[in-house]
Motif scaffolding. Structure first.
Motif, PDB file in Angstrom:
ATOM      1  N   ARG A  83      -4.836  -3.261   0.936  1.00 48.04           N
ATOM      2  CA  ARG A  83      -3.731  -3.143  -0.018  1.00 48.04           C
ATOM      3  C   ARG A  83      -2.410  -2.746   0.642  1.00 48.04           C
ATOM      4  O   ARG A  83      -1.388  -2.623  -0.024  1.00 48.04           O
ATOM      5  CB  ARG A  83      -4.080  -2.114  -1.098  1.00 48.04           C
ATOM      6  CG  ARG A  83      -5.190  -2.565  -2.038  1.00 48.04           C
ATOM      7  CD  ARG A  83      -5.192  -1.733  -3.312  1.00 48.04           C
ATOM      8  NE  ARG A  83      -5.441  -0.336  -3.037  1.00 48.04           N
ATOM      9  CZ  ARG A  83      -6.620   0.261  -3.157  1.00 48.04           C
ATOM     10  NH1 ARG A  83      -7.659  -0.461  -3.559  1.00 48.04           N
ATOM     11  NH2 ARG A  83      -6.781   1.533  -2.885  1.00 48.04           N
ATOM     12  N   VAL A  84      -2.451  -2.495   1.950  1.00 49.49           N
ATOM     13  CA  VAL A  84      -1.224  -2.087   2.650  1.00 49.49           C
ATOM     14  C   VAL A  84      -0.247  -3.260   2.693  1.00 49.49           C
ATOM     15  O   VAL A  84      -0.616  -4.373   3.087  1.00 49.49           O
ATOM     16  CB  VAL A  84      -1.562  -1.617   4.076  1.00 49.49           C
ATOM     17  CG1 VAL A  84      -0.292  -1.437   4.887  1.00 49.49           C
ATOM     18  CG2 VAL A  84      -2.345  -0.317   4.024  1.00 49.49           C
ATOM     19  N   SER A  98       3.183   2.260   2.344  1.00 46.38           N
ATOM     20  CA  SER A  98       1.780   2.165   1.948  1.00 46.38           C
ATOM     21  C   SER A  98       0.851   2.354   3.142  1.00 46.38           C
ATOM     22  O   SER A  98      -0.241   2.916   3.000  1.00 46.38           O
ATOM     23  CB  SER A  98       1.518   0.826   1.274  1.00 46.38           C
ATOM     24  OG  SER A  98       1.801  -0.246   2.164  1.00 46.38           O
ATOM     25  N   GLU A 104       0.554   6.153   3.672  1.00 49.88           N
ATOM     26  CA  GLU A 104      -0.330   6.798   2.710  1.00 49.88           C
ATOM     27  C   GLU A 104      -1.794   6.444   2.990  1.00 49.88           C
ATOM     28  O   GLU A 104      -2.695   7.288   2.887  1.00 49.88           O
ATOM     29  CB  GLU A 104       0.049   6.371   1.293  1.00 49.88           C
ATOM     30  CG  GLU A 104       1.361   6.952   0.784  1.00 49.88           C
ATOM     31  CD  GLU A 104       1.294   8.453   0.553  1.00 49.88           C
ATOM     32  OE1 GLU A 104       0.185   9.040   0.609  1.00 49.88           O
ATOM     33  OE2 GLU A 104       2.356   9.049   0.307  1.00 49.88           O
TER      34      GLU A 104
END
Length: 762
Positions: free
Chosen positions: A630-631, A636, A639
């Motif tokens: 999902r990066v 992102s 995280e």
């Protein structure tokens, strides 16, 4: 779905699994549907009332009514209005069935036939356990206490069933109970502001429970097994209690290693016959059991004399010698009284009743232990002429009852019976041929090891393997006799034992035995002995014909038929051997049969354990891949890297409150990295990146990079990659205990924590 609803469903699952552990105690499975239906009714009533009215107390009352309602629905016997509204007659019937069930439990051993009242006890017990588990786990919110009723039910098959309970049954009960406990810990632990992870102590407790479950199932499978010896229980030196199970499972053995004396007797009978305890006449394909009928009237006391033996004519009775045997019980404790057959009267203290159709003697609240009694009985020695002259058709009630066979009986059993008797229609010749087949001509050997197949084709398996103990021999001959139209049943008792002095005998646990009894009208029930002589010695004289059997057609044309008693057995032997070869080939297991005969319980159990062990690793790997998939940008990736680092060092026993800042966490982890090392550099890079992503300030993700670093962020995007997390985790793991390193690598708890987070969600 609320936490309360999920808990109720897991409680119902645990209760239903506990109910299934009782399956080995009962031969049939008809009661299972009612018991599981009872569990569903209790759980459903609680779910509906708590969901609609939000009243826990009301739910308890409705669940209690549900238990009663199911019992009325299933066992009202036509006494309830519209089948559900109870009347006074309904409650009287339930009380009577309960009393009958209690008597069955007290009188019979396991596995029991679905006798009168037993099914009600099983269904009612399932309801009470489901009610108690739901009460503790859902209403009182004390899931740990739910283990008490579950333990009580699981302990019954562990204590009573031959071989105890299965590993699969144990696991299926324990797993939902562990889930209940896990939910209790999650709900009772206060959470920090912003949400927090469980402490390492909680995770360790879950891992310990899982490892304990695996060990409890796997270790017994690896330990050499002990022989199942249901006959003898040693309670101490000189105090042996032997219990004969009146229900014979073709997978169970009457053999025992103990040579302790359990019965002594003195008799004026020159050649004592076996002492009979009970007869079993109901065969379901794998089990023999006594038939169940009306309760024995109290007027049938043995002290007042027993009825004449069924089928015994006046002429045979008057010709029989009257004998007296005095029996002393030293270590036998049960409700059935060992007696010579047929008994005329028994001089014994207490309330002992007899059944007219079998002459079985049962104690009315009495047991045999320590008893001394005198039996007057007949010594019936039928002649060959009397047996040959018996009508070929028994009375209708006896013919129908004692020739019944299950529809599932393999055809090869019937075919083998016809081939062994070679088409003879004389019942005596057929019985003699069957006995000779098992004792000498069929190639059978006596062994205390039962055939591998204990299912519906156990008899066919025995005919194929040709090895077994007295239970197999007796059962096979009785079944084959029934298939030929000869009424037959199986008797359970003791061989005569050892003569210690003149007219004094001793019986040990090793003398436990089973044999078939065949019915010949005018003579009654006649004992045959198919078990080889290595175990039983000489067979009864009346079972060996002196008159030649019907000539068997020769295999070569023109060969003379046997004309003497000495040559008849030989000719019949060769023919019987040749004619049964085809039947044996049919009974030989096919590839599919061998596949079905595999120990699927252990195989499935092993698969479940493998899945349980691999699930945390697979779940953690899947979650990590999904996280990095999902990066999409620098923020992102920062995280993702920080969350990955937090979960992996948590598995190493390091965690922090939710309120801790990234800088504080990085400072705590710096204690495990050497200053200036690649791990220290990557840790600071991740800290700076997450601060930048969250607060829009701080160091650039690429700041502080050192030449020679193997793993660096992308120079173009500044995104962090998973390999950078690996460098930091490896440095932290190097300073942690080795067992924590092993657990973090092969049994990561991140997946378990995710499940527990789901459990907390309302």
């Amino acid at each position: 779905m609320t936490r309360s609803a999920r808990t109720a469903l897991w409680a119902a699952a645990a209760s239903g699994a506990a109910v299934l552990t009782l399956r080995p105690l009962v031969v049939s499975s008809g009661w299972v549907v009612g018991a599981l239906g009872m569990v569903c009714a209790v759980a459903g009533a609680g779910l509906v009332v708590r969901g609609v009215f939000r009243r826990r107390g009301l739910a308890v009352a409705v669940q209690a009514l549900a238990v009663l309602g199911v019992l009325v629905l299933l066992f009202n016997g036509g006494t309830a209005v519209a089948g559900i509204v109870p009347t006074p007659a309904t409650f009287s019937r339930l009380v009577q069935l309960t009393t009958d069930g209690v008597q069955v439990v007290q009188r019979y051993s396991v596995p029991a036939v679905d006798l009168r009242g037993l099914r009600l006890l099983l269904v009612a017990g399932a309801g009470l356990v489901a009610f108690a588990v739901d009460l503790f786990a859902v209403t009182l919110r004390r899931p740990a206490l739910a283990g008490l009723p579950l333990l009580g039910m699981v302990a019954v098959p562990l204590a009573l069933a031959p071989g105890g309970s299965s590993a699969i049954a144990f696991a299926v009960v324990v797993v939902p109970f562990l889930v209940l406990l896990a939910g209790d810990r999650r709900s009772s632990r206060p959470r920090a502001a912003g949400g927090g992870r469980r402490s390492v102590a909680g995770v360790t407790a879950s891992a310990t429970a899982a490892v304990g479950l695996v060990a409890a199932i796997a270790v017994p499978a690896a330990v050499p097994g002990l022989d199942e010896r249901p006959l003898t229980i040693n309670t101490g030196p000189g105090d042996t209690i032997a219990v004969i199970n009146p229900i014979l499972n073709l997978k169970a053995s009457l053999g025992a290693r103990s040579d302790a004396t359990i019965v002594t007797y003195q008799t004026d009978e020159p050649d004592p016959a076996p002492l009979r305890i009970v007869t079993a006449d109901v065969f379901d394909g794998q089990t023999w059991a006594p038939s169940t009928g009306a309760d024995i009237p109290r007027s049938q006391r043995v002290q007042d004399g027993l009825s004449p033996a069924p089928g015994l004519s006046d002429a045979v009775r008057q010709a029989a010698a009257v004998r007296t045997t005095r029996i002393s019980i030293r270590g036998l404790d049960q409700t059935y009284l060992p007696l010579p057959y047929p008994a005329v009267s028994v001089d014994i203290a207490g309330d002992w009743l007899y059944e007219k159709d079998s002459l079985n003697v049962v104690g009315d609240g009495e047991t045999t232990r320590g008893r001394t009694y005198t039996v007057t009985h007949l010594e019936v020695d039928p002649t060959e002429q009397e047996l040959r002259g018996a009508p070929q058709q028994a009375p209708e009630d006896i013919q129908k009852r004692y020739t019944a066979l299950p529809d599932s009986l393999p055809q090869v059993v019937r075919d083998t019976a016809r081939q062994v008797t070679d088409g003879s229609t004389d019942h005596y010749e057929q019985a003699a041929a069957l006995q000779r087949y098992f004792r000498s001509t069929g190639g059978f050997t006596y062994s205390t090891t039962a055939p591998n197949d204990g299912g519906s084709d156990a008899v066919a398996s025995f005919l194929n393997e040709k090895t077994g103990f007295c239970v197999q021999f007796a059962s096979a001959m009785a079944v084959m006799a029934r298939s030929l139209g000869i009424p037959a049943r199986v008797a359970i008792g003791f061989l005569p034992g050892e003569e210690v002095t003149d007219k004094s005998w001793r019986i040990s646990a090793q003398d436990a035995h089973a044999w078939p009894e065949l019915y010949f009208d005018g003579v009654g029930w006649v004992r045959f002995e198919p078990t080889p002589a290595t175990r039983t010695g000489q067979s009864p004289a009346w079972t060996t014909p002196l008159v030649p059997l019907t000539p068997v057609p020769s295999s070569s044309a023109g060969a003379p038929a046997p004309s003497t008693a000495a040559t008849a057995p030989s000719a019949t032997a060769s023919t019987a051997t040749s004619t049964t070869s085809a039947a044996a080939a049919q009974a030989r297991p096919t590839g599919w049969d061998r596949f079905l005969a595999l120990p699927w319980g252990w195989i499935l159990g092993a698969l479940v354990l493998v899945v349980a062990v691999l699930t945390p690793w697979v779940t953690a790997s899947w979650a990590s891949r999904r996280r990095w998939a999902r990066v999409g940008d620098v923020s992102s990736s920062a995280e993702a890297a920080w969350q990955e680092l937090a979960e992996r060092v948590h598995d190493l026993g390091l965690s922090w409150p939710a309120s801790t800042t990234p800088r504080q966490r990085a400072a705590a982890l710096s204690e495990f990295t050497e200053a200036g090392s690649p791990a220290a550099v990557e840790l600071q890079r991740m800290r700076a990146a997450v601060e930048s992503a969250r607060f829009g300030a701080g160091s650039s993700p690429s700041a502080g990079a050192v030449p020679g670093t193997v793993l660096v962020a992308s120079a173009q995007s500044g995104r962090l990659v998973r390999a950078q997390v690996d460098v930091v985790v490896e440095a932290v793991a190097a300073s942690r205990p080795r067992w924590l390193q092993w657990r973090a690598r092969w049994f990561p708890m991140a997946g378990v924590r995710r499940f527990l987070d789901w459990w907390d969600a309302d």
